[in-house]
Motif scaffolding. Sequence first.
Motif, PDB file in Angstrom:
ATOM      1  N   GLY A  27      -2.770   0.239  -6.970  1.00 38.11           N
ATOM      2  CA  GLY A  27      -2.722   1.561  -8.031  1.00 38.11           C
ATOM      3  C   GLY A  27      -3.932   2.616  -8.345  1.00 38.11           C
ATOM      4  O   GLY A  27      -4.865   2.513  -7.624  1.00 38.11           O
ATOM      5  N   TYR A  28      -3.574   3.328  -9.203  1.00 37.13           N
ATOM      6  CA  TYR A  28      -4.760   3.859  -9.902  1.00 37.13           C
ATOM      7  C   TYR A  28      -5.801   3.850 -11.034  1.00 37.13           C
ATOM      8  O   TYR A  28      -5.685   3.256 -11.167  1.00 37.13           O
ATOM      9  N   ARG A  29      -6.492   4.157 -10.412  1.00 41.33           N
ATOM     10  CA  ARG A  29      -8.375   3.722 -11.096  1.00 41.33           C
ATOM     11  C   ARG A  29      -8.986   4.463 -11.398  1.00 41.33           C
ATOM     12  O   ARG A  29      -8.898   5.697 -11.049  1.00 41.33           O
ATOM     13  N   ASN A  30      -8.969   5.003 -13.219  1.00 37.72           N
ATOM     14  CA  ASN A  30     -10.097   6.488 -13.299  1.00 37.72           C
ATOM     15  C   ASN A  30     -11.425   6.151 -13.165  1.00 37.72           C
ATOM     16  O   ASN A  30     -11.631   5.296 -12.157  1.00 37.72           O
ATOM     17  N   LYS A  31     -11.847   7.129 -13.459  1.00 38.17           N
ATOM     18  CA  LYS A  31     -13.528   7.516 -13.043  1.00 38.17           C
ATOM     19  C   LYS A  31     -14.295   6.052 -13.809  1.00 38.17           C
ATOM     20  O   LYS A  31     -15.510   6.690 -13.166  1.00 38.17           O
ATOM     21  N   GLY A  33     -13.665   3.101 -12.598  1.00 38.76           N
ATOM     22  CA  GLY A  33     -12.706   2.542 -12.026  1.00 38.76           C
ATOM     23  C   GLY A  33     -11.954   1.684 -12.798  1.00 38.76           C
ATOM     24  O   GLY A  33     -11.523  -0.237 -11.541  1.00 38.76           O
ATOM     25  N   THR A  34     -12.012   1.933 -13.373  1.00 42.45           N
ATOM     26  CA  THR A  34     -10.962   0.633 -14.765  1.00 42.45           C
ATOM     27  C   THR A  34      -9.658   0.699 -13.684  1.00 42.45           C
ATOM     28  O   THR A  34      -8.569   1.779 -13.682  1.00 42.45           O
ATOM     29  N   ALA A  35      -9.167  -0.077 -13.778  1.00 47.07           N
ATOM     30  CA  ALA A  35      -7.451  -0.385 -13.392  1.00 47.07           C
ATOM     31  C   ALA A  35      -6.805  -0.023 -14.139  1.00 47.07           C
ATOM     32  O   ALA A  35      -6.161  -0.405 -14.943  1.00 47.07           O
ATOM     33  N   THR A  36      -5.779   1.279 -13.855  1.00 45.41           N
ATOM     34  CA  THR A  36      -4.921   2.293 -14.439  1.00 45.41           C
ATOM     35  C   THR A  36      -3.331   2.361 -14.322  1.00 45.41           C
ATOM     36  O   THR A  36      -3.083   2.502 -13.014  1.00 45.41           O
ATOM     37  N   LEU A  37      -1.922   2.441 -15.404  1.00 50.35           N
ATOM     38  CA  LEU A  37      -0.920   2.419 -14.575  1.00 50.35           C
ATOM     39  C   LEU A  37      -0.920   3.531 -16.226  1.00 50.35           C
ATOM     40  O   LEU A  37      -0.377   3.393 -17.253  1.00 50.35           O
ATOM     41  N   HIS A  38      -0.064   4.616 -15.836  1.00 46.30           N
ATOM     42  CA  HIS A  38       0.420   5.773 -16.093  1.00 46.30           C
ATOM     43  C   HIS A  38       1.846   5.562 -16.383  1.00 46.30           C
ATOM     44  O   HIS A  38       2.664   5.696 -15.692  1.00 46.30           O
ATOM     45  N   TRP A  39       2.518   5.457 -17.615  1.00 43.02           N
ATOM     46  CA  TRP A  39       3.680   5.399 -18.421  1.00 43.02           C
ATOM     47  C   TRP A  39       4.239   6.319 -19.330  1.00 43.02           C
ATOM     48  O   TRP A  39       3.124   6.243 -19.819  1.00 43.02           O
ATOM     49  N   ASN A  40       5.089   6.532 -18.703  1.00 39.92           N
ATOM     50  CA  ASN A  40       5.665   7.851 -20.111  1.00 39.92           C
ATOM     51  C   ASN A  40       4.972   8.458 -20.995  1.00 39.92           C
ATOM     52  O   ASN A  40       4.505   8.313 -21.949  1.00 39.92           O
ATOM     53  N   SER A  45      -4.188   0.066 -19.460  1.00 41.04           N
ATOM     54  CA  SER A  45      -5.107  -0.989 -18.886  1.00 41.04           C
ATOM     55  C   SER A  45      -4.175  -2.226 -18.195  1.00 41.04           C
ATOM     56  O   SER A  45      -2.900  -2.791 -18.483  1.00 41.04           O
ATOM     57  N   ALA A  46      -4.619  -2.429 -16.530  1.00 39.56           N
ATOM     58  CA  ALA A  46      -3.234  -3.087 -16.015  1.00 39.56           C
ATOM     59  C   ALA A  46      -3.870  -4.216 -16.834  1.00 39.56           C
ATOM     60  O   ALA A  46      -2.968  -5.029 -16.707  1.00 39.56           O
ATOM     61  N   LEU A  47      -5.081  -4.568 -16.981  1.00 42.54           N
ATOM     62  CA  LEU A  47      -5.760  -6.182 -17.320  1.00 42.54           C
ATOM     63  C   LEU A  47      -4.361  -6.279 -18.512  1.00 42.54           C
ATOM     64  O   LEU A  47      -4.894  -7.625 -18.716  1.00 42.54           O
ATOM     65  N   ARG A  48      -4.214  -5.470 -19.099  1.00 40.41           N
ATOM     66  CA  ARG A  48      -3.881  -5.567 -20.821  1.00 40.41           C
ATOM     67  C   ARG A  48      -2.138  -6.112 -20.030  1.00 40.41           C
ATOM     68  O   ARG A  48      -2.246  -6.944 -21.113  1.00 40.41           O
ATOM     69  N   ILE A  49      -1.746  -4.984 -19.444  1.00 37.39           N
ATOM     70  CA  ILE A  49      -0.505  -5.523 -18.638  1.00 37.39           C
ATOM     71  C   ILE A  49      -0.278  -7.085 -18.626  1.00 37.39           C
ATOM     72  O   ILE A  49       0.244  -8.020 -18.774  1.00 37.39           O
ATOM     73  N   ALA A  50      -1.169  -7.528 -17.779  1.00 41.92           N
ATOM     74  CA  ALA A  50      -1.650  -8.163 -16.882  1.00 41.92           C
ATOM     75  C   ALA A  50      -1.274  -9.669 -18.574  1.00 41.92           C
ATOM     76  O   ALA A  50      -0.679 -10.538 -18.169  1.00 41.92           O
ATOM     77  N   TYR A  51      -1.746  -9.415 -18.991  1.00 42.77           N
ATOM     78  CA  TYR A  51      -2.358 -10.258 -20.023  1.00 42.77           C
ATOM     79  C   TYR A  51      -0.783 -10.174 -21.253  1.00 42.77           C
ATOM     80  O   TYR A  51      -0.450 -11.894 -21.087  1.00 42.77           O
ATOM     81  N   GLY A 159       6.573  -0.823   7.942  1.00 45.01           N
ATOM     82  CA  GLY A 159       6.289   0.458   8.575  1.00 45.01           C
ATOM     83  C   GLY A 159       6.320   1.556   7.440  1.00 45.01           C
ATOM     84  O   GLY A 159       6.579   2.872   7.698  1.00 45.01           O
ATOM     85  N   HIS A 160       6.527   0.834   6.136  1.00 49.34           N
ATOM     86  CA  HIS A 160       6.296   2.130   5.330  1.00 49.34           C
ATOM     87  C   HIS A 160       4.546   2.858   4.900  1.00 49.34           C
ATOM     88  O   HIS A 160       3.840   1.910   5.467  1.00 49.34           O
ATOM     89  N   ILE A 161       4.351   3.359   4.503  1.00 54.28           N
ATOM     90  CA  ILE A 161       2.893   4.427   3.982  1.00 54.28           C
ATOM     91  C   ILE A 161       2.797   3.893   1.901  1.00 54.28           C
ATOM     92  O   ILE A 161       3.764   4.968   1.798  1.00 54.28           O
ATOM     93  N   ARG A 162       1.540   2.972   1.913  1.00 60.07           N
ATOM     94  CA  ARG A 162       1.636   3.210   0.168  1.00 60.07           C
ATOM     95  C   ARG A 162       0.969   3.732  -0.449  1.00 60.07           C
ATOM     96  O   ARG A 162       0.290   4.342  -0.090  1.00 60.07           O
ATOM     97  N   TRP A 163       1.065   5.020  -1.325  1.00 59.77           N
ATOM     98  CA  TRP A 163       0.649   5.752  -2.146  1.00 59.77           C
ATOM     99  C   TRP A 163      -0.370   4.881  -2.932  1.00 59.77           C
ATOM    100  O   TRP A 163      -0.032   4.009  -3.690  1.00 59.77           O
ATOM    101  N   THR A 164      -1.439   5.196  -3.067  1.00 62.19           N
ATOM    102  CA  THR A 164      -2.497   4.444  -4.342  1.00 62.19           C
ATOM    103  C   THR A 164      -2.799   5.424  -5.495  1.00 62.19           C
ATOM    104  O   THR A 164      -3.836   4.442  -5.552  1.00 62.19           O
ATOM    105  N   GLY A 165      -2.701   6.481  -5.140  1.00 60.83           N
ATOM    106  CA  GLY A 165      -3.823   7.600  -5.790  1.00 60.83           C
ATOM    107  C   GLY A 165      -2.556   7.051  -7.208  1.00 60.83           C
ATOM    108  O   GLY A 165      -1.621   6.352  -7.627  1.00 60.83           O
TER     109      GLY A 165
END
Length: 238
Positions: A27-31, A33-40, A45-51, A159-165
């Motif tokens: 998914g998205y990474r901020n400036k 380079g941190t893995a980030t998920l945009h929600w609501n 932080s993706a790692l915070r959700i993972a924890y 056959g799909h194309i995944r959006w990674t942005g």
Amino acid sequence: MSTRNAIEDLFRRRTRPAGDGHLNWTGYRNKKGTATLHWNGSNHSALRIAYRIRTGSDPIGYAHATCEHPGCVAPKHAADSAVTPRRGHHTGPINRQPNSSDDQVKALLREELSDRQIGKRLRTSPKRVAALRAELGIPSRPVTFEGRWDANTEPADGGHIRWTGRFRAGSNPAIAHEGRDTSPRRIAFERLHGRPAVGRVLPGCGYGPCVRPEHLEDQPMRDQLASQYAAIFGEVAA
């Protein structure tokens, strides 16, 4: 589905197994380079959700990965800095080599790829690519929709194309185009069909992150398909 379950499900759809129990973030990474998920309307932080997935609660300090796999977000590798100290930022050799050679970068620059395209393909920093571009005296090309598309998509099974942005509202792909924030799905749909899309453009294939133009449907297409189903099942019922 609860908010917590929804965001954790979105987290899982933004990851890809990398072997040995690691998970790569797609998914998205901020400036930074941190893995980030945009929600609501907020970034998480993706790692915070993972924890949270692993322990059922939020970390007291910073969430960090305990493994050495670059960018890993696997829940079993997520730890709380208040409990487990973070590894040093420079655990590898001080003068470790970049992921690709300068010659590889320069070869792609001569093929007129953008800094981001080269960075994505060779897994290196676009800033490094820009520095080599300046060294060669190759001017930067204006970033086109195609360039942004290439930099933010990847093939997926089936056959799909995944959006990674970047995503808006948690699950809607978003891209800057001609001075405005818009949907890459809408642009891809209109270029394929030669007409403006009506209503929301969504993947009819059922794969949430898919942006493959041939898999996209707007409201009239969904209405037509619903009518066809109604006619088929109506005839069977009769």
